[in-house]
Design a protein around this motif. Structure first.
Motif, PDB file in Angstrom:
ATOM      1  N   UNK A 167      -3.732   5.082 -11.294  1.00 35.08           N
ATOM      2  CA  UNK A 167      -3.584   4.893  -9.854  1.00 35.08           C
ATOM      3  C   UNK A 167      -2.381   4.016  -9.531  1.00 35.08           C
ATOM      4  N   UNK A 168      -2.142   3.011 -10.365  1.00 33.92           N
ATOM      5  CA  UNK A 168      -1.050   2.080 -10.103  1.00 33.92           C
ATOM      6  C   UNK A 168       0.314   2.616 -10.545  1.00 33.92           C
ATOM      7  N   UNK A 169       0.337   3.375 -11.640  1.00 35.42           N
ATOM      8  CA  UNK A 169       1.628   3.783 -12.209  1.00 35.42           C
ATOM      9  C   UNK A 169       2.001   5.234 -11.934  1.00 35.42           C
ATOM     10  N   UNK A 170       1.013   6.088 -11.606  1.00 41.11           N
ATOM     11  CA  UNK A 170       1.306   7.512 -11.478  1.00 41.11           C
ATOM     12  C   UNK A 170       1.093   8.074 -10.074  1.00 41.11           C
ATOM     13  N   UNK A 171       0.593   7.271  -9.155  1.00 38.54           N
ATOM     14  CA  UNK A 171       0.444   7.737  -7.774  1.00 38.54           C
ATOM     15  C   UNK A 171       1.734   7.452  -7.019  1.00 38.54           C
ATOM     16  N   UNK A 203       0.912   7.671   8.605  1.00 38.16           N
ATOM     17  CA  UNK A 203       1.259   6.407   7.942  1.00 38.16           C
ATOM     18  C   UNK A 203       0.048   5.756   7.263  1.00 38.16           C
ATOM     19  N   UNK A 204      -0.995   6.545   6.962  1.00 41.41           N
ATOM     20  CA  UNK A 204      -2.200   6.014   6.326  1.00 41.41           C
ATOM     21  C   UNK A 204      -2.691   6.995   5.270  1.00 41.41           C
ATOM     22  N   UNK A 205      -2.834   6.510   4.036  1.00 39.84           N
ATOM     23  CA  UNK A 205      -3.243   7.380   2.938  1.00 39.84           C
ATOM     24  C   UNK A 205      -4.310   6.700   2.091  1.00 39.84           C
ATOM     25  N   UNK A 206      -4.946   7.496   1.206  1.00 38.05           N
ATOM     26  CA  UNK A 206      -6.014   6.973   0.352  1.00 38.05           C
ATOM     27  C   UNK A 206      -5.974   7.683  -0.999  1.00 38.05           C
ATOM     28  N   UNK A 207      -6.322   6.930  -2.045  1.00 37.11           N
ATOM     29  CA  UNK A 207      -6.522   7.503  -3.368  1.00 37.11           C
ATOM     30  C   UNK A 207      -7.826   6.945  -3.924  1.00 37.11           C
ATOM     31  N   UNK A 208      -8.652   7.850  -4.460  1.00 36.48           N
ATOM     32  CA  UNK A 208      -9.974   7.463  -4.960  1.00 36.48           C
ATOM     33  C   UNK A 208     -10.411   8.443  -6.030  1.00 36.48           C
ATOM     34  N   UNK A 223       6.955  13.566  -8.971  1.00 37.74           N
ATOM     35  CA  UNK A 223       6.950  12.115  -8.758  1.00 37.74           C
ATOM     36  C   UNK A 223       5.571  11.503  -8.967  1.00 37.74           C
ATOM     37  N   UNK A 224       4.578  12.348  -9.320  1.00 46.51           N
ATOM     38  CA  UNK A 224       3.245  11.820  -9.591  1.00 46.51           C
ATOM     39  C   UNK A 224       2.181  12.390  -8.666  1.00 46.51           C
ATOM     40  N   UNK A 225       0.996  11.807  -8.718  1.00 40.95           N
ATOM     41  CA  UNK A 225      -0.089  12.209  -7.818  1.00 40.95           C
ATOM     42  C   UNK A 225       0.272  11.828  -6.388  1.00 40.95           C
ATOM     43  N   UNK A 226      -0.064  12.693  -5.458  1.00 45.68           N
ATOM     44  CA  UNK A 226       0.137  12.373  -4.045  1.00 45.68           C
ATOM     45  C   UNK A 226      -1.181  11.893  -3.446  1.00 45.68           C
ATOM     46  N   UNK A 227      -1.203  10.711  -2.823  1.00 46.82           N
ATOM     47  CA  UNK A 227      -2.436  10.289  -2.158  1.00 46.82           C
ATOM     48  C   UNK A 227      -2.753  11.218  -0.995  1.00 46.82           C
ATOM     49  N   UNK A 228      -3.990  11.223  -0.564  1.00 47.44           N
ATOM     50  CA  UNK A 228      -4.407  12.062   0.562  1.00 47.44           C
ATOM     51  C   UNK A 228      -4.148  11.299   1.860  1.00 47.44           C
ATOM     52  N   UNK A 229      -3.512  11.965   2.809  1.00 50.96           N
ATOM     53  CA  UNK A 229      -3.125  11.310   4.065  1.00 50.96           C
ATOM     54  C   UNK A 229      -4.157  11.547   5.156  1.00 50.96           C
ATOM     55  N   UNK A 230      -4.525  10.452   5.836  1.00 48.78           N
ATOM     56  CA  UNK A 230      -5.423  10.511   6.992  1.00 48.78           C
ATOM     57  C   UNK A 230      -4.583  10.669   8.258  1.00 48.78           C
ATOM     58  N   UNK A 231      -3.450  10.030   8.271  1.00 48.69           N
ATOM     59  CA  UNK A 231      -2.483  10.121   9.361  1.00 48.69           C
ATOM     60  C   UNK A 231      -1.095  10.036   8.757  1.00 48.69           C
TER      61      UNK A 231
END
Length: 311
Positions: free
Chosen positions: A158-162, A127-132, A117-125
């Motif tokens: 970041x917009x289409x593949x995360x 319900x909170x994630x980040x991509x950078x 389904x694409x890149x997975x953002x990194x989760x801090x909690x």
């Protein structure tokens, strides 16, 4: 004013972008004239819009000035939103040459994983994630030395593949200025019902001068402005508890500027050494200093943001 956006800008989507007489002197003239921001693969645009259908509020954090605390404010606002466990929140860091979100959010060194389904953002909690881009570098000390097209390509990814999933809030941290990253994010997000931009400044006139240009930029490219935040408004000495203005608002600060531009003034955030330390260490400021004036100021700021986006 030097590098001011032309009064009658044809807009980044126009065939006359960068070529009209009113474009003379605009800092983005060459970028617009090159066509890089106009011609896009329709499949990519469809992919972006499909991802963004699952994001309720898409919020840019902008400032024409560097060093006013955009990344800090983006991260703290995200943390306050995420205190409501019923809401899903994410931070997208498009400050490509100076990615600080991983450090501030406490996920520096984490790895971005890819699935069907694409890149997975990194989760801090939960319900909170980040991509950078900072999460994609081999080392935090690596320099990102890219021209506009490559920056543009990463923003598209970041917009289409995360795989952002279903989000209530997507906060997008941006670099200073009004150039490649800003033009790209405006082009991609405006068809996706962008909620708007939060403009960040500090009180002194040298900051307000650049932020005025950012406001004009938003108006030229039709980015709605949610309101203006004044960061580092005052400092309270931890020993004597005396309040001091470190950056003097000689022209009335952000409140006066908001009035001049007929924009909402969202609030003031104090200068707090504990916040700086929390960002350096990647810890949750609100867990450590929940009873501080700075924490209260951020909570009030988020209330104002919710009120202005009709949440």
């Amino acid at each position: 004013m030097e590098n001011e956006i032309p009064e009658h800008c044809p807009g980044v989507q126009s065939e006359a972008a960068g070529k009209a007489s009113t474009c003379d002197g605009c800092p983005n003239q060459k970028i617009c004239a090159s066509g890089e921001i106009i011609v896009e693969d329709p499949k990519i645009m469809v992919g972006i819009q499909e991802r963004m259908l699952n994001v309720k509020h898409k919020i840019l954090v902008l400032s024409g000035k560097g060093g006013v605390g955009k990344s800090t404010l983006t991260s703290m606002i995200a943390r306050v939103f995420a205190q409501d466990l019923a809401k899903n929140v994410a931070v997208m860091d498009i400050d490509i040459c100076g990615p600080s979100a991983p450090r501030i959010m406490g996920v520096e060194g984490e790895t971005v994983h890819q699935s069907g389904s694409g890149w997975s953002p990194v989760y801090i909690g939960e319900n909170l994630s980040v991509m950078s881009v900072g999460l994609l570098l081999a080392s935090p000390d690596d320099a990102v030395i890219w021209r506009g097209p490559k920056k543009n390509g990463l923003i598209k990814q970041f917009l289409s593949e995360v795989d952002w999933g279903s989000l209530d809030y997507l906060l997008m941290d941006t670099p200073p200025g009004t150039s490649d990253e800003h033009l790209s994010i405006a082009q991609y997000m405006l068809p996706c019902q962008l909620t708007g931009a939060i403009i960040v400044t500090s009180p002194q006139e040298i900051s307000l001068l650049d932020v005025r240009k950012e406001i004009n930029f938003c108006r030229k490219v039709n980015i709605p402005i949610i309101g203006i935040v004044e960061n580092m408004s005052w400092f309270v000495c931890p020993k004597c508890r005396k309040e001091s203005e470190i950056f003097l608002a000689t022209t009335g600060g952000a409140r006066q500027m908001a009035s001049e531009f007929n924009l909402p003034f969202l609030g003031q955030i104090p200068l707090d050494h504990r916040l700086t330390q929390a960002c350096d260490e990647g810890i949750d400021f609100f867990e450590e200093y929940s009873d501080s004036a700075t924490a209260s100021a951020f909570i009030q700021l988020v209330k104002e943001i919710k009120a202005h986006i009709k949440e």
